[in-house]
Design a protein around this motif. Sequence first.
Motif, PDB file in Angstrom:
ATOM      1  N   GLU A 140      30.521  33.992  42.059  1.00 25.64           N
ATOM      2  CA  GLU A 140      29.306  34.464  42.210  1.00 25.64           C
ATOM      3  C   GLU A 140      29.325  35.913  42.212  1.00 25.64           C
ATOM      4  OE1 GLU A 140      30.600  32.931  45.564  1.00 25.64           O
ATOM      5  OE2 GLU A 140      30.333  32.413  44.518  1.00 25.64           O
ATOM      6  N   LEU A 141      31.124  36.347  41.566  1.00 21.86           N
ATOM      7  CA  LEU A 141      31.233  37.553  41.948  1.00 21.86           C
ATOM      8  C   LEU A 141      31.800  37.631  40.564  1.00 21.86           C
ATOM      9  CD1 LEU A 141      32.492  38.359  45.553  1.00 21.86           C
ATOM     10  CD2 LEU A 141      30.493  39.239  45.211  1.00 21.86           C
ATOM     11  N   ASP A 142      32.557  37.232  39.597  1.00 21.09           N
ATOM     12  CA  ASP A 142      32.996  37.167  38.207  1.00 21.09           C
ATOM     13  C   ASP A 142      31.410  38.172  37.342  1.00 21.09           C
ATOM     14  OD1 ASP A 142      34.518  37.387  35.742  1.00 21.09           O
ATOM     15  OD2 ASP A 142      34.306  35.183  35.710  1.00 21.09           O
ATOM     16  N   ILE A 143      31.954  39.923  37.787  1.00 22.82           N
ATOM     17  CA  ILE A 143      30.523  40.768  37.347  1.00 22.82           C
ATOM     18  C   ILE A 143      31.288  41.660  36.239  1.00 22.82           C
ATOM     19  CG2 ILE A 143      28.510  41.936  37.133  1.00 22.82           C
ATOM     20  CD1 ILE A 143      27.698  39.611  40.163  1.00 22.82           C
ATOM     21  N   ASP A 144      30.815  42.069  35.438  1.00 21.89           N
ATOM     22  CA  ASP A 144      31.569  43.348  35.224  1.00 21.89           C
ATOM     23  C   ASP A 144      30.747  45.136  35.407  1.00 21.89           C
ATOM     24  OD1 ASP A 144      32.220  45.120  34.375  1.00 21.89           O
ATOM     25  OD2 ASP A 144      32.011  44.721  31.671  1.00 21.89           O
ATOM     26  N   PRO A 145      31.427  45.484  36.979  1.00 18.30           N
ATOM     27  CA  PRO A 145      30.455  46.540  37.331  1.00 18.30           C
ATOM     28  C   PRO A 145      30.035  47.677  35.926  1.00 18.30           C
ATOM     29  CG  PRO A 145      32.676  47.153  37.465  1.00 18.30           C
ATOM     30  CD  PRO A 145      32.637  45.411  37.196  1.00 18.30           C
ATOM     31  N   ASP A 146      31.083  46.890  34.619  1.00 18.08           N
ATOM     32  CA  ASP A 146      29.438  48.116  34.193  1.00 18.08           C
ATOM     33  C   ASP A 146      29.320  48.078  33.196  1.00 18.08           C
ATOM     34  OD1 ASP A 146      32.380  49.980  34.148  1.00 18.08           O
ATOM     35  OD2 ASP A 146      33.037  49.270  32.820  1.00 18.08           O
ATOM     36  N   ALA A 147      28.502  45.929  33.569  1.00 11.67           N
ATOM     37  CA  ALA A 147      27.322  46.405  32.715  1.00 11.67           C
ATOM     38  C   ALA A 147      26.126  45.831  33.763  1.00 11.67           C
ATOM     39  CB  ALA A 147      27.713  44.190  32.904  1.00 11.67           C
ATOM     40  N   LEU A 148      26.287  46.575  34.901  1.00 11.30           N
ATOM     41  CA  LEU A 148      25.120  46.841  35.775  1.00 11.30           C
ATOM     42  C   LEU A 148      24.797  47.999  36.149  1.00 11.30           C
ATOM     43  CD1 LEU A 148      26.815  44.975  39.255  1.00 11.30           C
ATOM     44  CD2 LEU A 148      25.382  44.411  37.133  1.00 11.30           C
ATOM     45  N   GLU A 149      23.911  48.834  36.496  1.00  4.56           N
ATOM     46  CA  GLU A 149      22.687  49.600  36.373  1.00  4.56           C
ATOM     47  C   GLU A 149      22.313  50.102  37.604  1.00  4.56           C
ATOM     48  OE1 GLU A 149      18.203  50.755  35.624  1.00  4.56           O
ATOM     49  OE2 GLU A 149      19.102  50.144  34.057  1.00  4.56           O
ATOM     50  N   GLY A 150      23.221  49.968  38.806  1.00  2.00           N
ATOM     51  CA  GLY A 150      23.261  50.581  40.221  1.00  2.00           C
ATOM     52  C   GLY A 150      24.853  50.139  40.754  1.00  2.00           C
TER      53      GLY A 150
END
Length: 287
Positions: free
Chosen positions: A84-94
């Motif tokens: 659930e935390l395997d997310i690219d922060p650069d892919a997020l708006e916010g």
Amino acid sequence: MPMHVRPGVFLRRDPAGDAVPVIFDIPRSGAEYPRSFRPTAPFADVQRSISMYVEEAYAGVVDAGATWLYACFPNVFIDPNRNELDIDPDALEGEWPEPLKPGEKTKMGIGLIPMVCAGTTRLYPGRLPVADVRARLDDYYWPYHRELGRILQGFRERHGIALHMSCHSMPAIAAAGQADAGQRRSDFDLGDRHGTTCSAEVRDLVASVLKGFGYNVTHNKHFIGAECVRKHGDPANGIHSLQIEMNRGLYMDEAARTRSDGLARVRGHLAELARQLAAYARTKSPA
């Protein structure tokens, strides 16, 4: 057979007869596209991310007394086999409210929220709002994992054991960018995260049954097992989770994305695997 559904999230088929503490979960084959999913990539490319027909290959397991659990949503929308935390922060708006832990797959664009499909095609024109990603977790990812966890814990409490087969498919030949790029893969690859999610006894039983049908079976060679087995496997407490990767060349035409004549044969073999696991579970269960 009894059937239970949470629309758009999961479909569960329970055995019609005597139930055994065995479940086959199919987390990456869903094709019900949520209304909120609006990729700009061509649909043919989007579809290539789905492990097609795996749910059909395992359709006979309920006749052996096993439970069948299927994620209805596509893994290209949100992938149940990623943390659930395997997310690219650069892919997020916010800003995400806690530290993220993007892994190697996320760097390739195929983490929890895939950003590419068909290898290199971008799914979206820009970043995704944090609220959108949070909704995918709350409305799809967590309900699926809670249902799987609930079933496994119930098996463990009633029978003292739970056998969890997480069912996946892999391209016959590894694509560029993969560790085994260009290699012809085995028929089945069994992943137990190096012995941490499943006992050797259960793993070896699965391997023996599949080898008995003439398949080439490997262990942690192409994939060691990802989040579905990592999150739920607890062999020290009787919950054995094994990732089964099946070569797509056994049951489909990969180029045309259509079923082949091999699908019926594979379905019969996997139903027999379920019967063997059911027999094993009965020997271990006091209930």
